[in-house]
Scaffold this active site. Sequence first.
Site, PDB file in Angstrom:
ATOM      1  N   TYR A 142       0.820  -1.212   0.000  1.00  0.00           N
ATOM      2  CA  TYR A 142       0.000   0.000   0.000  1.00  0.00           C
ATOM      3  C   TYR A 142       0.858   1.267   0.000  1.00  0.00           C
ATOM      4  CZ  TYR A 142      -4.736  -1.840   0.808  1.00  0.00           C
ATOM      5  OH  TYR A 142      -5.963  -2.442   0.680  1.00  0.00           O
ATOM      6  N   LYS A 193       3.176 -15.250   1.751  1.00  0.00           N
ATOM      7  CA  LYS A 193       3.353 -15.939   0.466  1.00  0.00           C
ATOM      8  C   LYS A 193       4.844 -16.213   0.349  1.00  0.00           C
ATOM      9  CE  LYS A 193       1.710 -17.510  -3.453  1.00  0.00           C
ATOM     10  NZ  LYS A 193       0.773 -18.650  -3.570  1.00  0.00           N
ATOM     11  N   ASP A 226      -3.041 -18.103  -0.190  1.00  0.00           N
ATOM     12  CA  ASP A 226      -4.060 -18.765  -1.007  1.00  0.00           C
ATOM     13  C   ASP A 226      -4.749 -19.872  -0.210  1.00  0.00           C
ATOM     14  OD1 ASP A 226      -1.615 -20.101  -1.034  1.00  0.00           O
ATOM     15  OD2 ASP A 226      -1.699 -20.679  -3.146  1.00  0.00           O
ATOM     16  N   ASP A 250      -6.385  -6.999   4.003  1.00  0.00           N
ATOM     17  CA  ASP A 250      -7.528  -6.347   3.349  1.00  0.00           C
ATOM     18  C   ASP A 250      -8.438  -7.408   2.738  1.00  0.00           C
ATOM     19  OD1 ASP A 250      -9.067  -4.200   2.210  1.00  0.00           O
ATOM     20  OD2 ASP A 250      -8.089  -4.612   0.293  1.00  0.00           O
ATOM     21  N   ASP A 254     -12.275  -9.203   4.270  1.00  0.00           N
ATOM     22  CA  ASP A 254     -13.552  -9.200   3.536  1.00  0.00           C
ATOM     23  C   ASP A 254     -14.127 -10.616   3.456  1.00  0.00           C
ATOM     24  OD1 ASP A 254     -13.460  -6.419   3.008  1.00  0.00           O
ATOM     25  OD2 ASP A 254     -14.336  -6.721   1.020  1.00  0.00           O
TER      26      ASP A 254
HETATM   27  C1  IPM Z   1     -10.390  -1.330   4.083  1.00  0.00           C
HETATM   28  C2  IPM Z   1     -10.647  -0.637   2.776  1.00  0.00           C
HETATM   29  C3  IPM Z   1      -9.513   0.329   2.500  1.00  0.00           C
HETATM   30  C4  IPM Z   1      -8.238  -0.483   2.401  1.00  0.00           C
HETATM   31  C5  IPM Z   1      -9.699   1.235   1.269  1.00  0.00           C
HETATM   32  C6  IPM Z   1     -11.007   1.995   1.316  1.00  0.00           C
HETATM   33  C7  IPM Z   1      -8.544   2.172   1.105  1.00  0.00           C
HETATM   34  O1  IPM Z   1     -10.822  -1.574   1.768  1.00  0.00           O
HETATM   35  O2  IPM Z   1     -10.255  -0.622   5.105  1.00  0.00           O
HETATM   36  O3  IPM Z   1     -10.342  -2.553   4.112  1.00  0.00           O
HETATM   37  O4  IPM Z   1      -7.934  -1.042   1.343  1.00  0.00           O
HETATM   38  O5  IPM Z   1      -7.532  -0.554   3.403  1.00  0.00           O
HETATM   39 MG    MG Z   2     -10.937  -3.582   2.476  1.00  0.00          MG
END
Ligand code: IPM
Ligand code: MG
Length: 362
Positions: A142, A193, A226, A250, A254
């Site tokens: 990032y 990884k 993975d 990240d 999710d």
């Molecule tokens: C998160 C989001 C952020 C990230 C974005 C909005 C920059 O996806 O907090 O997970 O990638 O960190």
């Molecule tokens: Mg995110």
Amino acid sequence: MTARHILLLPGDGIGPEVVAETAKIIGWFSEHGPVKFTTSGALIGGAAYDATGTPFPDETLAAARKADAILLGAVGGPKWENLPYASRPERGLLGLRKELGLFANLRPAICFDALADASTLKREVVAGLDIMIVRELTGGIYFGSPRGVETLPDGTRRGVNTEVYTSPEVHRIARVAFDLAGKRGGKVCSVDKANVLECTEMWREEVIKVHQAEYPRVVLSHMYVDNAAMQLVRNPKQFDVMVTTNMFGDILSDIASMLTGSLGMLPSASLGKPDTPGVYEPVHGSAPDIAGKSLANPIATILSFAMMLRYSFDLKAEAGKLEAAVKQVLAQGLRTADIMQPGMKKVSTGEMGDAVIKALGA
Ligand code: IPM
Ligand code: MG
């Protein structure tokens, strides 16, 4: 009575709606708890860009530095997608994390029993789930350089990003994970990884060093990312604490959110040095498609405030009380659209917030 100041950064999309509900809850705790909370607001993301020409105004950073803790909604939306990188809403959030040195992102994925059937996975896979994803937040791909896109002499384009970590960066995030594991199930799985990326092979080696030197009682394992993604949907309850890089965290968080029933359920805390204010925010994004329609689920933001009570203000009993109130409301069958199931009562964003307040008062 102690007083604490919370900076509200609603941001974009559904951000203002979910922060508004949580502000009501902050007000409730201010009246009924041992600490008086004051709040103020500032701009971030696309809202800040529209008003000031930058997604991360200096005044916002100044207000953030002065606050005791920060509650953030979400940033981003199609409206700003074609702006140059430096002006995009996401830069506001990344700038805030970087400027405050919030290197440790805690994303607990807990499946409340009432929602075990709301997940797309089978009940027996997710029921009782309680894992903590510890994501490194101020390093990795990032922030690494070189980065950018260039047009080559032959007219083709070349894009570059760089995955980079130093050993101290790995050590401090590993310690956060080991400390948390010590207070929970005693297990850390470090995700990398290492079979392909030298940087994350170094990550693995440095995590092992910290483990051997400082945390012999925690059980440490390693997994390639993975496989970790697959294991999270195959058998998520094998995990206790997972620690990983910024980008892997990240993605994995999710995935983990769906194990809890909905992305609208996952809170987070971003922490730095003990004297820096933490940022608390839902893991979900700005969801522009449902913004302004009272459809958003405020629970991830409300639970983020519970994390604030616990981690920034050491109000463990109050945090537990708020989490219990959320559980109670879900057990009563109240559901926002994202977690709606047959036989349940569909409620708006505001009705969900009010129901949590009612449960607190009961
Ligand atoms: C998160 C989001 C952020 C990230 C974005 C909005 C920059 O996806 O907090 O997970 O990638 O960190
Ligand atoms: Mg995110």
